[in-house]
Scaffold this active site. Structure first.
Site, PDB file in Angstrom:
ATOM      1  N   GLU A  61       0.823  -1.075  -0.100  1.00 60.35           N
ATOM      2  CA  GLU A  61      -0.061   0.081   0.151  1.00 60.35           C
ATOM      3  C   GLU A  61       0.971   1.201   0.041  1.00 60.35           C
ATOM      4  O   GLU A  61       1.744   1.228   0.787  1.00 60.35           O
ATOM      5  CB  GLU A  61      -0.812  -0.028   1.022  1.00 60.35           C
ATOM      6  CG  GLU A  61      -1.710   1.444   1.278  1.00 60.35           C
ATOM      7  CD  GLU A  61      -2.952   1.198   1.845  1.00 60.35           C
ATOM      8  OE1 GLU A  61      -4.072   2.052   1.772  1.00 60.35           O
ATOM      9  OE2 GLU A  61      -3.123  -0.102   2.590  1.00 60.35           O
ATOM     10  N   GLY A  73       1.061   4.976   0.738  1.00 62.69           N
ATOM     11  CA  GLY A  73       0.622   5.877   1.731  1.00 62.69           C
ATOM     12  C   GLY A  73       0.162   5.256   3.055  1.00 62.69           C
ATOM     13  O   GLY A  73      -0.874   4.443   2.969  1.00 62.69           O
ATOM     14  N   TYR A 113       0.751  11.641   7.795  1.00 63.80           N
ATOM     15  CA  TYR A 113       1.342  12.724   7.440  1.00 63.80           C
ATOM     16  C   TYR A 113       2.784  12.652   7.819  1.00 63.80           C
ATOM     17  O   TYR A 113       3.186  11.504   7.713  1.00 63.80           O
ATOM     18  CB  TYR A 113       0.681  13.981   7.593  1.00 63.80           C
ATOM     19  CG  TYR A 113      -0.686  14.142   7.128  1.00 63.80           C
ATOM     20  CD1 TYR A 113      -0.715  14.417   5.798  1.00 63.80           C
ATOM     21  CD2 TYR A 113      -1.734  14.002   7.726  1.00 63.80           C
ATOM     22  CE1 TYR A 113      -2.055  14.641   5.204  1.00 63.80           C
ATOM     23  CE2 TYR A 113      -2.952  13.964   7.229  1.00 63.80           C
ATOM     24  CZ  TYR A 113      -3.154  14.367   5.783  1.00 63.80           C
ATOM     25  OH  TYR A 113      -4.471  14.543   5.173  1.00 63.80           O
ATOM     26  N   ASP A 124       5.806   4.975   2.134  1.00 63.76           N
ATOM     27  CA  ASP A 124       5.482   6.296   2.699  1.00 63.76           C
ATOM     28  C   ASP A 124       6.469   7.302   2.396  1.00 63.76           C
ATOM     29  O   ASP A 124       7.833   6.846   2.734  1.00 63.76           O
ATOM     30  CB  ASP A 124       4.786   6.411   4.005  1.00 63.76           C
ATOM     31  CG  ASP A 124       4.157   7.676   4.088  1.00 63.76           C
ATOM     32  OD1 ASP A 124       2.659   7.606   4.311  1.00 63.76           O
ATOM     33  OD2 ASP A 124       4.731   8.665   4.307  1.00 63.76           O
ATOM     34  N   ASP A 183       9.640   7.690  -1.994  1.00 65.62           N
ATOM     35  CA  ASP A 183       8.776   8.691  -2.711  1.00 65.62           C
ATOM     36  C   ASP A 183       8.183   7.772  -3.771  1.00 65.62           C
ATOM     37  O   ASP A 183       8.933   7.471  -4.662  1.00 65.62           O
ATOM     38  CB  ASP A 183       9.698   9.914  -3.224  1.00 65.62           C
ATOM     39  CG  ASP A 183       8.874  10.691  -3.728  1.00 65.62           C
ATOM     40  OD1 ASP A 183       7.786  10.763  -4.302  1.00 65.62           O
ATOM     41  OD2 ASP A 183       9.313  12.239  -3.788  1.00 65.62           O
ATOM     42  N   HIS A 234      -2.426  11.497  -4.167  1.00 67.86           N
ATOM     43  CA  HIS A 234      -3.381  11.521  -5.087  1.00 67.86           C
ATOM     44  C   HIS A 234      -3.216  12.619  -6.451  1.00 67.86           C
ATOM     45  O   HIS A 234      -4.054  12.930  -7.024  1.00 67.86           O
ATOM     46  CB  HIS A 234      -4.505  12.172  -4.299  1.00 67.86           C
ATOM     47  CG  HIS A 234      -4.904  11.417  -3.086  1.00 67.86           C
ATOM     48  ND1 HIS A 234      -4.689   9.780  -2.968  1.00 67.86           N
ATOM     49  CD2 HIS A 234      -5.221  11.558  -1.809  1.00 67.86           C
ATOM     50  CE1 HIS A 234      -5.103   9.582  -1.703  1.00 67.86           C
ATOM     51  NE2 HIS A 234      -5.419  10.677  -0.919  1.00 67.86           N
TER      52      HIS A 234
END
Length: 394
Positions: free
Chosen positions: A198, A200, A204, A230, A248, A274
């Site tokens: 996955e 993400g 944050y 992430d 990234d 996104h």
């Protein structure tokens, strides 16, 4: 604690002999630590609210050897390795062979067995005087034991929406209702040894926040290995069968390195930035590392339309530079063998490798598979263009 889950999953898929070999190599104590951690993760004993305390000892055996962990549940929560020291009843003991336990947790469902299991309740000398004095055994004892046995018998809940709520991911919330679609398309894989990536992790920049979705997948796929990628360092969220990767998603080299190390994948979920350029780069880089019949999911398609937050656009809804336009091309690709003219469109790498595309509100699921069924009628029409009433096809 070193995570031996991958070795145990692979061995359990092959059979008892291989599991026994892993136990010999890793050792009983280390194997038991991995298995008991898995049991407690799936049992969710913290959900059991009670004014009374209950203790259970989970004992895993290997021949004449054994290792145990004490678990107490009560008003103070779940305590591992120590008692709450307020109950006057000794713990219930659940005893099971370590290889049987590994097969039950990580093997095919048909290998689940309770043949070596014992549930040892406190002796009559302890229980009878208590019952005679009208002090019933607290229900929390029964509830704790039942939760553990449900895990060992592979009777855990299977609704992904329930697991999403339990682990605090927004895949089922007022924001999104993705879980029924995932359940429909992935439910048949639940008992398979899958590998999930996955993009993400959530939370944050806070390294200790997020991870709810990873834990949801971990529980939904009890034999699965779950990886979360992430841009922020999320290693604080690593657990047995859950590994985070700092990278990234807009960097193809970093994505390829991740896929070479941890892939191929049964499922890739893009819940990252996104932003269309990032989504498209991730798809082009990672789709080749998706297994045959694997599923690539792209969430939060609203990013394709919103310029304010994600650099999207509504000017041309078919523009392939944006996520939805890029995905729409795959619909034509599904039917590439029906094109009669050579110059209808340029061939794309996914024409022959995308088997199906499913669109839902803010969610697309792309299934990888061979798309070369052929089209006998189109072949005839291409060879005999006069049947179309024209001189030739260009």
């Amino acid at each position: 604690m070193i995570d031996h889950a991958r070795d145990l999953i692979e061995a359990a898929d092959r059979g008892p002999t291989d599991v026994a070999a892993v136990v010999r190599h890793v050792g009983l104590r280390a194997t038991a630590a991995t298995l008991i951690d898995e049991i407690l993760f799936r049992a969710h004993l913290g959900d059991l609210v009670s004014e009374s305390d209950a203790s259970v000892v989970i004992t895993l055996t290997d021949g004449s050897r054994e290792t145990s962990v004490l678990v107490s549940v009560g008003p103070k929560g779940v305590l591992i390795g120590r008692s709450a020291d307020v109950t006057d009843l000794p713990p219930v003991r659940i005893v099971q062979d370590v290889c049987d336990t590994a097969l039950a947790l990580y093997g095919p469902r048909e290998r689940v067995s309770s043949a070596s299991r014992e549930v040892r309740w406190p002796s009559p000398r302890v229980m009878v005087p208590r019952l005679a004095s009208n002090l019933a055994v607290p229900r929390i004892f029964h509830a704790v034991v039942q939760r553990v046995l449900q895990v060992l018998d592979r009777e855990e809940p299977v609704r992904l929406a329930d697991l999403a709520v339990r682990h605090g991911t927004d895949k089922w919330s007022f924001l999104h209702q993705y879980t029924p679609h995932y359940q429909r398309h992935l439910g048949h894989l639940r008992d398979h040894p899958v590998t999930v990536l996955e993009i993400g992790v959530g939370g944050y920049d806070d390294g200790e926040a997020g991870g709810g979705s990873l834990y949801m997948w971990k529980e939904f796929f009890p034999r699965g290995l779950i990886y979360g990628l992430d841009i922020a360092d999320k290693r604080a969220l690593d657990r047995p069968r859950v590994t985070t990767i700092t990278a990234d998603q807009s960097d193809p080299d970093a994505l390829r390195a991740t896929a070479e190390r941890f892939g191929p994948f049964d499922m890739v979920i893009d819940d990252g930035s996104h932003m269309s350029p990032h989504v498209i780069t991730s798809f082009r880089t990672l789709f080749p590392y998706l297994k045959e019949h694997g599923v690539y999911a792209v969430e939060d398609l609203h990013g394709s339309y919103w310029p304010q937050l994600f650099g999207g656009s509504e000017n041309d809804l078919n523009d392939p530079e944006y996520t939805v336009g890029f995905l729409k091309q795959m619909v034509d690709g599904l039917n590439h063998e029906e094109f009669l003219k050579d110059d209808t469109r340029a061939a794309r790498p996914t024409d022959r490798t995308v088997k199906s595309v499913h669109f839902y509100h803010n969610l697309a699921l792309v299934e990888k598979g061979r798309n070369e069924e052929g089209s006998p009628i189109a072949n005839v029409l291409r060879q005999a263009p006069e049947l179309l009433g024209i001189d030739r096809l260009q």
